[in-house]
Scaffold this active site. Structure first.
Site, mmCIF file in Angstrom:
data_model
loop_
_atom_site.group_PDB
_atom_site.id
_atom_site.type_symbol
_atom_site.label_atom_id
_atom_site.label_comp_id
_atom_site.label_asym_id
_atom_site.label_seq_id
_atom_site.Cartn_x
_atom_site.Cartn_y
_atom_site.Cartn_z
ATOM 1 N N ARG A 50 0.979 -1.263 0.095
ATOM 2 C CA ARG A 50 -0.087 0.157 -0.054
ATOM 3 C C ARG A 50 0.839 1.306 0.046
ATOM 4 N NH1 ARG A 50 -3.162 -1.973 4.822
ATOM 5 N NH2 ARG A 50 -1.093 -2.835 5.351
ATOM 6 N N ASP A 52 2.372 5.010 -0.311
ATOM 7 C CA ASP A 52 2.116 6.249 0.258
ATOM 8 C C ASP A 52 1.866 7.328 -0.941
ATOM 9 O OD1 ASP A 52 1.853 5.985 2.767
ATOM 10 O OD2 ASP A 52 3.895 5.896 3.140
ATOM 11 N N TYR A 111 12.100 -2.431 -3.284
ATOM 12 C CA TYR A 111 11.896 -0.854 -3.492
ATOM 13 C C TYR A 111 13.366 -0.286 -3.894
ATOM 14 C CZ TYR A 111 7.363 -0.747 -1.253
ATOM 15 O OH TYR A 111 6.110 -0.941 -0.802
ATOM 16 N N ARG A 198 11.914 5.211 3.360
ATOM 17 C CA ARG A 198 11.981 6.432 3.218
ATOM 18 C C ARG A 198 12.832 6.860 4.581
ATOM 19 N NH1 ARG A 198 6.165 8.869 2.197
ATOM 20 N NH2 ARG A 198 7.245 10.761 2.690
#
Lengths: 245, 245
Positions: A50, A52, A111, A198
């Site tokens: 999910r 952001d 990622y 992040r």
């Protein structure tokens, strides 16, 4: 009722994120609306990650069930047709077994984070990278990254809003490399905590700028306290690259 | 009066092209306005290549003269500051000899064209690539490209609006390669005719789709007639990559 797996690419900029929310357009709602326009069915679409608001995907994976079977090429092309003008594209559609679950069957998520590391701001890549002016020390960042690989309590590196039951995760890979004027950070794990990538990137940036010594990363990790970590890097540079099953 | 060389990156999407025109924003006008806001001077800015509307640049080169000398890092940073929010960035600024001319001193221009070659439309790369669904035959395209390399009368491959005094140009390099889901076409020459790269690409696409046999390219070239060439590829996929002096 056949189940389909979709591989989805999107530009996250105009979205509140993957998940349907009241405060703006989501990738999930765009896809669900396109499926409804195509075949009249309104299945829930479940994604591996999910993402952001503002986070992009090269290879998000989602699944949905349809009452009436459809050829996978037709599903891909029709959903793409009805997605317009949203910057979302179904790269691939495949029929999968009914026990396939995009989120729970995933064994690894990959990622990539892109830092534009030069004196000039982005032009062509605006909204697609994080602009960091100071020349980053890749050696120091790679050393710090290796401290973070493996199984740890990542409380320092998760959002204080993270709902995951446990802060323990295994970071299979955290690699830093330079490609032209960009610094790329690749992170692989079975699953991640909220904002984990992040915050890891925001922390590695401090190391790359020599504002933190490498050892500080180990101290921050051991603190198990979000306040001990670096800032959260912006969503612009983050991409969900692929999901393995 | 010192002369400066700027290396400039831009997203061509919102512009009518490099050159100042009455019908909309140009990259030249954006740069000239930023220079004026920075230092109050209004020098004409001359570029190596007057890119068309929608064409991008990774390494456009331009020059300008200033009455009052300025540190090159200051020039770069101040112009970038005042360019906001235009998607234009000065990557590098250097002082050059007064006989340097961004357009006339150039000995080679390198363009790259990006074709997204897959069934799904672009999402992250929208406006940055030309979407071609049919799987392209790279071997046939490369063979056709080799016919076009060298010194030729390129009348077939220039816009009927082209003002160049001669249609004869030497295409030093025209190469086709696949990189992931993209087909990249690189073209190098001392100079190009108007729309030359885009018409070359539009023609190679016909070959790649087997709508033209490879030999048709030589026949079209020999015809010296725009009507014998393929269509003009859209600007979205075209990038001025670099200029050599």
């Amino acid at each position: 009722m056949p189940r389909y797996r979709l591989t989805v690419e999107y530009d996250g900029s105009p979205f509140v994120g993957w998940q349907r929310q009241d405060n703006g357009p989501s990738v999930q709602a765009a896809l669900e609306a396109a499926v409804a326009r195509f075949c009249g069915e309104r299945p829930a679409i479940v994604a591996a990650g999910r993402t952001d608001a503002g986070v992009h995907a090269w290879g998000q994976v989602a699944h949905l069930d349809l009452v009436r079977p459809v050829a996978t090429a037709t599903l891909r092309d029709a959903v793409n047709f009805h997605l317009r003008p949203a910057p979302v594209a179904v790269i691939d559609a495949a029929e999968v077994s009914p026990d396939f679950h995009a989120r729970f069957s995933a064994t690894e998520r990959c990622y990539r984070y892109r830092i534009l590391n030069r004196m000039a701001p982005p032009a062509i890549r605006r909204g697609r990278v994080w602009w960091v002016r100071a020349a980053l020390d890749l050696g120091a960042m790679a050393e710090a990254a290796s401290i973070l690989e493996g199984a740890h309590d990542f409380t320092t590196f998760r959002s204080t809003m993270c709902h995951a039951p446990s802060p323990e995760k295994t970071l299979d890979r955290l690699r830093v490399e330079r490609r032209d004027d960009e610094v790329l950070i690749e992170a692989r794990a079975r699953s991640f905590l909220h904002n984990q990538v992040r915050i890891l990137v925001g922390t590695l940036r401090l190391v790359g700028e020599h504002r933190w010594p490498v050892e500080q990363v180990g101290i921050a990790l051991a603190a198990r306290n979000r306040a001990a970590g670096g800032p959260t890097a912006p969503p612009d540079g983050l991409y969900l690259v692929s999901v393995r099953y």
